[in-house]
Design a protein around this motif. Structure first.
Motif, PDB file in Angstrom:
ATOM      1  N   SER A 293       0.832  -1.207   0.000  1.00 42.42           N
ATOM      2  CA  SER A 293       0.000   0.000   0.000  1.00 42.42           C
ATOM      3  C   SER A 293       0.871   1.263   0.000  1.00 42.42           C
ATOM      4  CB  SER A 293      -0.938  -0.004   1.210  1.00 42.42           C
ATOM      5  OG  SER A 293      -0.181   0.053   2.413  1.00 42.42           O
ATOM      6  N   GLN A 294       1.983   1.238   0.714  1.00 45.46           N
ATOM      7  CA  GLN A 294       2.885   2.384   0.708  1.00 45.46           C
ATOM      8  C   GLN A 294       3.537   2.568  -0.662  1.00 45.46           C
ATOM      9  OE1 GLN A 294       3.093   4.504   3.159  1.00 45.46           O
ATOM     10  NE2 GLN A 294       1.738   3.306   4.489  1.00 45.46           N
ATOM     11  N   LEU A 295       3.829   1.476  -1.323  1.00 46.22           N
ATOM     12  CA  LEU A 295       4.417   1.545  -2.651  1.00 46.22           C
ATOM     13  C   LEU A 295       3.415   2.123  -3.667  1.00 46.22           C
ATOM     14  CD1 LEU A 295       7.136   0.867  -3.884  1.00 46.22           C
ATOM     15  CD2 LEU A 295       6.247  -1.384  -4.515  1.00 46.22           C
ATOM     16  N   ILE A 296       2.151   1.724  -3.510  1.00 43.54           N
ATOM     17  CA  ILE A 296       1.106   2.278  -4.391  1.00 43.54           C
ATOM     18  C   ILE A 296       0.958   3.777  -4.156  1.00 43.54           C
ATOM     19  CG2 ILE A 296      -1.359   2.235  -4.914  1.00 43.54           C
ATOM     20  CD1 ILE A 296      -1.337  -0.756  -4.270  1.00 43.54           C
ATOM     21  N   LEU A 297       0.966   4.187  -2.883  1.00 40.49           N
ATOM     22  CA  LEU A 297       0.842   5.608  -2.564  1.00 40.49           C
ATOM     23  C   LEU A 297       2.024   6.404  -3.126  1.00 40.49           C
ATOM     24  CD1 LEU A 297      -0.447   5.375   1.112  1.00 40.49           C
ATOM     25  CD2 LEU A 297      -1.740   6.125  -0.886  1.00 40.49           C
ATOM     26  N   LEU A 298       3.232   5.840  -3.056  1.00 36.84           N
ATOM     27  CA  LEU A 298       4.396   6.511  -3.619  1.00 36.84           C
ATOM     28  C   LEU A 298       4.260   6.677  -5.119  1.00 36.84           C
ATOM     29  CD1 LEU A 298       7.248   7.658  -3.258  1.00 36.84           C
ATOM     30  CD2 LEU A 298       8.135   5.328  -3.577  1.00 36.84           C
ATOM     31  N   SER A 299       3.750   5.678  -5.813  1.00 35.24           N
ATOM     32  CA  SER A 299       3.565   5.775  -7.265  1.00 35.24           C
ATOM     33  C   SER A 299       2.506   6.815  -7.611  1.00 35.24           C
ATOM     34  CB  SER A 299       3.181   4.419  -7.850  1.00 35.24           C
ATOM     35  OG  SER A 299       1.903   4.006  -7.373  1.00 35.24           O
ATOM     36  N   LEU A 300       1.471   6.931  -6.757  1.00 29.71           N
ATOM     37  CA  LEU A 300       0.451   7.943  -7.013  1.00 29.71           C
ATOM     38  C   LEU A 300       1.020   9.354  -6.868  1.00 29.71           C
ATOM     39  CD1 LEU A 300      -2.697   6.426  -5.269  1.00 29.71           C
ATOM     40  CD2 LEU A 300      -2.226   6.585  -7.709  1.00 29.71           C
ATOM     41  N   VAL A 301       1.954   9.561  -5.940  1.00 28.32           N
ATOM     42  CA  VAL A 301       2.601  10.873  -5.821  1.00 28.32           C
ATOM     43  C   VAL A 301       3.322  11.229  -7.119  1.00 28.32           C
ATOM     44  CG1 VAL A 301       4.397  12.170  -4.642  1.00 28.32           C
ATOM     45  CG2 VAL A 301       2.834  10.765  -3.322  1.00 28.32           C
ATOM     46  N   GLY A 302       4.066  10.271  -7.663  1.00 24.16           N
ATOM     47  CA  GLY A 302       4.750  10.516  -8.929  1.00 24.16           C
ATOM     48  C   GLY A 302       3.787  10.794 -10.059  1.00 24.16           C
ATOM     49  N   SER A 303       2.663  10.104 -10.089  1.00 24.85           N
ATOM     50  CA  SER A 303       1.676  10.312 -11.138  1.00 24.85           C
ATOM     51  C   SER A 303       1.030  11.694 -11.024  1.00 24.85           C
ATOM     52  CB  SER A 303       0.610   9.214 -11.061  1.00 24.85           C
ATOM     53  OG  SER A 303      -0.292   9.327 -12.138  1.00 24.85           O
TER      54      SER A 303
ATOM     55  N   THR B 210       2.712   2.617 -13.983  1.00 30.47           N
ATOM     56  CA  THR B 210       3.057   1.201 -14.157  1.00 30.47           C
ATOM     57  C   THR B 210       3.364   0.563 -12.807  1.00 30.47           C
ATOM     58  OG1 THR B 210       3.932   1.604 -16.357  1.00 30.47           O
ATOM     59  CG2 THR B 210       4.661  -0.395 -15.256  1.00 30.47           C
ATOM     60  N   LEU B 211       4.091   1.268 -11.944  1.00 27.61           N
ATOM     61  CA  LEU B 211       4.369   0.756 -10.599  1.00 27.61           C
ATOM     62  C   LEU B 211       3.076   0.572  -9.819  1.00 27.61           C
ATOM     63  CD1 LEU B 211       6.345   0.037  -8.323  1.00 27.61           C
ATOM     64  CD2 LEU B 211       6.503   2.496  -7.805  1.00 27.61           C
TER      65      LEU B 211
ATOM     66  N   ALA C 118       9.186  -9.637  -7.159  1.00 27.79           N
ATOM     67  CA  ALA C 118       9.815  -9.953  -8.435  1.00 27.79           C
ATOM     68  C   ALA C 118       8.897  -9.600  -9.591  1.00 27.79           C
ATOM     69  CB  ALA C 118      10.193 -11.432  -8.486  1.00 27.79           C
ATOM     70  N   ILE C 119       7.589  -9.884  -9.386  1.00 29.80           N
ATOM     71  CA  ILE C 119       6.615  -9.548 -10.431  1.00 29.80           C
ATOM     72  C   ILE C 119       6.554  -8.040 -10.641  1.00 29.80           C
ATOM     73  CG2 ILE C 119       4.156  -9.584 -11.009  1.00 29.80           C
ATOM     74  CD1 ILE C 119       4.007 -12.288  -9.556  1.00 29.80           C
ATOM     75  N   ILE C 120       6.550  -7.276  -9.556  1.00 30.90           N
ATOM     76  CA  ILE C 120       6.507  -5.811  -9.661  1.00 30.90           C
ATOM     77  C   ILE C 120       7.732  -5.282 -10.401  1.00 30.90           C
ATOM     78  CG2 ILE C 120       6.594  -3.679  -8.325  1.00 30.90           C
ATOM     79  CD1 ILE C 120       4.934  -5.094  -6.183  1.00 30.90           C
ATOM     80  N   CYS C 121       8.908  -5.785 -10.033  1.00 30.93           N
ATOM     81  CA  CYS C 121      10.139  -5.327 -10.692  1.00 30.93           C
ATOM     82  C   CYS C 121      10.142  -5.665 -12.171  1.00 30.93           C
ATOM     83  CB  CYS C 121      11.357  -5.950 -10.010  1.00 30.93           C
ATOM     84  SG  CYS C 121      11.623  -5.336  -8.322  1.00 30.93           S
ATOM     85  N   LEU C 122       9.638  -6.851 -12.527  1.00 32.91           N
ATOM     86  CA  LEU C 122       9.602  -7.258 -13.922  1.00 32.91           C
ATOM     87  C   LEU C 122       8.672  -6.357 -14.728  1.00 32.91           C
ATOM     88  CD1 LEU C 122      10.366  -9.222 -16.173  1.00 32.91           C
ATOM     89  CD2 LEU C 122       8.458 -10.688 -15.433  1.00 32.91           C
ATOM     90  N   CYS C 123       7.499  -6.084 -14.174  1.00 35.42           N
ATOM     91  CA  CYS C 123       6.539  -5.225 -14.891  1.00 35.42           C
ATOM     92  C   CYS C 123       7.099  -3.817 -15.090  1.00 35.42           C
ATOM     93  CB  CYS C 123       5.226  -5.165 -14.108  1.00 35.42           C
ATOM     94  SG  CYS C 123       4.338  -6.731 -14.063  1.00 35.42           S
ATOM     95  N   VAL C 124       7.706  -3.271 -14.041  1.00 34.58           N
ATOM     96  CA  VAL C 124       8.255  -1.924 -14.147  1.00 34.58           C
ATOM     97  C   VAL C 124       9.449  -1.906 -15.096  1.00 34.58           C
ATOM     98  CG1 VAL C 124       9.343  -0.038 -12.878  1.00 34.58           C
ATOM     99  CG2 VAL C 124       7.401  -1.243 -11.890  1.00 34.58           C
ATOM    100  N   ALA C 125      10.263  -2.977 -15.069  1.00 38.31           N
ATOM    101  CA  ALA C 125      11.444  -3.038 -15.930  1.00 38.31           C
ATOM    102  C   ALA C 125      11.058  -3.018 -17.402  1.00 38.31           C
ATOM    103  CB  ALA C 125      12.258  -4.296 -15.608  1.00 38.31           C
TER     104      ALA C 125
END
Length: 928
Positions: free
Chosen positions: A613-623, A651-652, A686-693
């Motif tokens: 959830s914190q990672l999602i919130l961080l991505s929303l800040v960037g968006s 994407t994240l 690993a799935i998250i890193c692959l998708c973002v990569a």
């Protein structure tokens, strides 16, 4: 034609010389003489012409007619100047004096050539011996003539003996040519400067449509050619050119005057006439115009030096009858000494005996032919004073002063009293390099033999019937080609500028002149400039082009308007609203993040994903931050940052949501073999890193191969500053990749939509992804068909919708429970909700188990199921008492449990309800 003229003049000279020395004395003797050590010749127009004669049997001297008071006064000016020089320290210190021999040219070239033979006659007889009894002292220099035509002829004859000639009034441009006239000098400027001054006056007064009247001969034609060439270069057109013959009494003279008058009458728009004619010619022209009834008073006459001081041209008319006269005259000096000389002029026999001109003056007759002796010296002085002009007298005095200083320079080095010591060419050499003074000022001849002091501009005036032709209103300076106006007279000369002398009215700014073929360039029509062209001045020949990249103009414009630079600016009200929403979104994300960190051990936060959830919130800040880069004047860096930042940030976000969706798919996979494979492959980070990569690779290739950049799109009146996405394929791949991830999330989450309502993540994922997909599906056609400064706002709106969709569906319900439903954020409340949900499942599954027990032996069938967020609840303790007593906690051996018993097993937030067909050991369904 000029070489042929040289030959004709030489033939006349040779024919005169061939008469022999015996007949030289038969020619007319000098009219005025005075002895001296150095003799100066003088050539003045004492008479206005000669009698016509048909006798061509033998050379003879023609009879001069019509006594010319102006020429006589000029001759007296030379006599006075010589006498003044003899009294000056320049000559008295050396003990030498100047003498003179003055001849009458009778305003006739042939008569002038006969007189000039006296200047070039040899000092010895034919046998080579000295002829002291009959020969006169040699002439060292000649002053004259006033007419350029006569000066040109005499100069060619004086060139034979290199006798210097100084003219006081001949202004023909040709006389500045030292190759053809090496011995000619003058104390006046060339007509080149006079015509230059006239053209400047016309230009300053905006008189562009003028006529020209000139006399025939070298002076008139030379001045005409010079004026026309300079006027054309200055945009002044000559409407007509009328050339009057030198002698109006000759055949065709009267018809030429009538033709000139008729031409003036046919051109009423020509309000300004430039004249290089003689005074007599102008007098006859004015009389003819008056007889035709032509309106003279409306015109401005620009007079050359030949008649600018001759008020006799008026005849019996008054100044208002002919209009305005602007004259160009030579610089003038102090006339007081000469006036004093005239007042003391005597008719005594000793003076008249050496000056036949003076004798003739005192024996003038009136118009009826009766003798009328001028006996009163006062009356004679008044006549001479009225015909003396300061500029001409000053020019004659300069010529004598120049010769006196040149002789002084020579005689200071040798004895000049011995005859033959001084030669004319020595005087010529001294004149070219000497500097002389007159009235306290220094003068010198330039390389062309001229003294160019500029001109005085006079404006004729009339007061009580008295005509004033000497009123100087301005001075012309040839060095800087400008006028300086005398104090008090500026208004008089500027008033003439109200006179309009143009062929066509001036074209205003925004128009250009179009001249019809075959017409004068001053006769034109005014055409409006076309679009994106302009003219910023009057009477422009063509319109100037605007820089269409940055400027524009309407038709008929006088200037270009800068194109409006358009972009989605910070001051735009729509941009302010979107920026406010972006800022609000960032603030909400930070507040939610802080709330989740503070309640990170509660079931609701764990159900929301915990660290994910914190990672999602961080991505929303960037968006949200990426949306800010869509506002303002775009730069290449800004264009790159906004798309890449949004693509990676969202994407994240979607990758983290995908992990949650995959857990649901894994939990409800019915095929045990496939379920085991998926469980081993399930590595969330690993799935998250692959998708973002993969998205990073896409963006990198985009930036390297064809990156977004700033672009200016030019329209008719605006310039649109926008971002060119570079490769639209890469842009589509980036958005399409996010859409694919969103579709996977949507498909996986759709299966878990029936889990307990209060903790159901699946339905929120489904709704948020559905909102994202719908907004971007609408974005594509709008983005493709929209153009203009609000195009970035379209993508900005879709980004905000996507961000707020995720924020609202994933986090706002959790925040509501944490803040306002705290009783539901406990372990017991969570288990109670699960138990109630599982009891509904038992009721549904009981009927199904009665008919399919034998078929499901050794298998665990989930008749009803749902999924909650990962890490919703973890426990290694027995299930709460509210659960069925025969249900064991996670990890226990439940082989003794009745196969028909229904139980609920909770493992990391995944719970199952169903019927156990045979005893077995339960393992955790999922492991995070």
């Amino acid at each position: 034609m000029e070489p042929m003229g040289d030959v004709l003049h030489l033939l006349v000279i040779l024919s005169l010389l061939e008469t022999g020395n015996a007949k030289v004395g038969d020619f007319k003797a000098p009219g005025a003489t005075a002895p001296g050590d150095i003799i100066i010749g003088g050539l003045f127009a004492i008479h206005e012409g000669v009698e016509e004669s048909a006798n061509l049997s033998a050379p003879h001297a023609s009879q001069c007619v019509r006594f010319n008071m102006d020429g006589f006064t000029q001759a007296l000016a030379m006599i006075h100047a010589v006498e003044s020089a003899n009294r000056s320290p320049v000559l008295t210190a050396l003990g030498i004096s100047l003498g003179y021999r003055i001849h009458d040219s009778c305003s006739d070239v042939t008569t002038a050539l006969r007189a000039s033979t006296d200047f070039t006659q040899p000092t010895t007889d034919c046998g080579g011996g000295a002829n002291t009894s009959n020969s006169s002292p040699p002439i060292m220099a000649v002053i004259g003539a006033s007419s350029s035509e006569i000066s040109i002829s005499v100069a060619r004859q004086l060139n034979l003996k290199l006798i210097p000639q100084i003219s006081y009034a001949s202004t023909a441009i040709i006389l500045s040519d030292k190759n053809r006239f090496p011995t000619f000098l003058r104390t006046v400027p060339s007509d080149l400067y006079q015509t230059q001054a006239m053209v400047q006056l016309l230009s300053d007064s905006k008189w562009t449509w003028v006529g020209v009247v000139t006399t025939d001969g070298d002076y008139g034609r030379s001045a005409l050619d010079s004026f026309v060439s300079q006027a054309t270069a200055s945009g002044i057109c000559v409407a007509f050119k009328e050339i009057l013959p030198n002698s109006l009494t000759s055949p065709g003279g009267e018809s030429a005057v009538r033709q000139a008058a008729a031409t003036l009458r046919r051109n009423p728009n020509v309000k300004v006439v430039v004249s290089f004619a003689k005074p007599t010619q102008m007098m006859y022209l004015y009389q003819e115009l008056r007889s035709l009834g032509s309106g003279l008073g409306e015109r401005v006459w620009v007079a050359s030096d030949s008649w600018s001081s001759s008020k006799e041209v008026l005849g019996k008319m008054d100044l208002p009858d002919i209009g305005h006269v602007v004259g160009f005259t030579f610089k003038r000096g102090n006339l007081a000494p000469f006036h004093h000389y005239l007042m003391n002029l005597s008719d005594s026999n000793d003076i008249i005996g050496n000056n036949s001109f003076l004798k003739e003056f005192y024996s003038l007759t009136n118009g009826s032919g009766d003798p009328k002796v001028v006996s009163s010296s006062t009356a004679a002085a008044e006549i001479l004073l009225n015909n003396s002009y300061a500029n001409v007298v000053f020019n004659v005095e300069m010529a004598v002063s120049a010769i006196a200083h040149a002789v002084a320079n020579i005689c200071s080095k040798k004895d000049c009293k011995t005859p033959g010591t001084v030669q004319p060419w020595q005087v010529l050499e001294a004149l070219r390099g000497s500097q002389f003074e007159l009235e306290g000022k220094s003068y010198t001849f330039d390389q062309k033999g001229d003294i160019n002091m500029g001109y005085d501009v006079t404006l004729w005036s009339s007061a009580r019937g008295v005509i004033n032709v000497h009123d100087v209103v301005a001075e012309y300076h040839p060095i800087n080609i400008s006028f300086s106006y005398t104090s008090g007279n500026t208004k008089n000369i500027t008033n003439l500028r109200d006179v309009v002398s143009v062929c066509s009215a001036s074209c205003e700014p925004g128009e250009f002149k179009k001249t019809a073929e075959g017409r004068h360039t001053c006769c034109y029509e005014c055409i409006n400039c076309t679009e994106n062209h302009y003219s910023n001045n009057t009477d422009m020949d063509q319109c100037l082009s605007c820089d269409t990249k940055t400027e524009w103009s309407l038709g008929g414009s006088s200037g270009c308007t800068h194109k409006t630079l358009e972009f989605f600016s910070w001051q735009d009200s729509f941009a302010v609203v979107l920026l406010a929403l972006s800022a609000l979104g960032i603030v909400l994300v930070l507040l939610v993040g802080a709330l989740f960190l503070h309640h990170q051990q509660t079931p609701v936060v764990k159900a929301a994903g915990g660290p994910l959830s914190q990672l999602i919130l961080l991505s929303l800040v960037g968006s949200f931050v990426s949306a800010v880069f869509f506002v303002g004047h775009p730069s290449s860096l800004q264009c790159k940052v906004r798309q890449v930042l949004f693509g990676l940030s969202f994407t994240l976000c979607v990758s983290c949501i995908l992990v949650k969706s995959l857990k649901i798919l894994l939990a409800f996979q019915l095929n045990p073999d496939l379920k085991d494979v998926l469980r081993r492959l399930y590595q969330p980070y690993a799935i998250i890193c692959l998708c973002v990569a993969l998205q990073v690779l896409t963006c990198t290739l985009w930036l390297v191969l064809q990156s977004p950049r700033e672009k200016a799109t030019v329209f008719a009146t605006t310039v649109l500053a926008e971002c060119d996405e570079g490769s639209h394929v890469a842009f589509g791949v980036m958005l399409g990749y996010i859409a694919v991830l969103a579709l996977v999330c949507f498909a996986c989450a759709f299966k878990g939509r029936k889990l307990p309502q209060k903790y159901n993540e699946a339905r929120f994922i489904t709704f948020s992804m559905l909102l994202y997909l719908m907004s971007w599906v609408m974005f594509v056609p709008v983005y493709v068909t929209t153009s203009g400064k609000y195009l970035p706002a379209v993508e900005m709106v879709v980004i905000l919708i996507s961000n707020y969709g995720v924020l609202s569906c994933h986090f706002f319900p959790k925040c509501y429970i944490i803040l306002f439903k705290k009783e539901h954020n406990t372990k017991s409340a969570f288990m109670k909700n699960v138990y109630e949900y599982s009891r509904k499942g038992i009721t549904v599954s009981s009927s199904a188990s009665e008919t399919s027990v034998s078929q499901t032996e050794g298998k665990c069938i989930s008749n009803s199921y749902s999924i909650s967020s990962p890490s919703f609840f973890m426990s290694t303790t027995p299930i709460e008492p509210t659960a069925p007593q025969n249900c064991w906690s996670v990890g226990q051996d439940i082989q003794s449990i009745d196969p028909a018993t229904h139980c609920t097993v909770v493992d990391h937030g995944v719970f199952f309800t169903g019927q156990l067909t045979r005893p077995h050991r339960l393992r955790r369904s999922m492991s995070l």
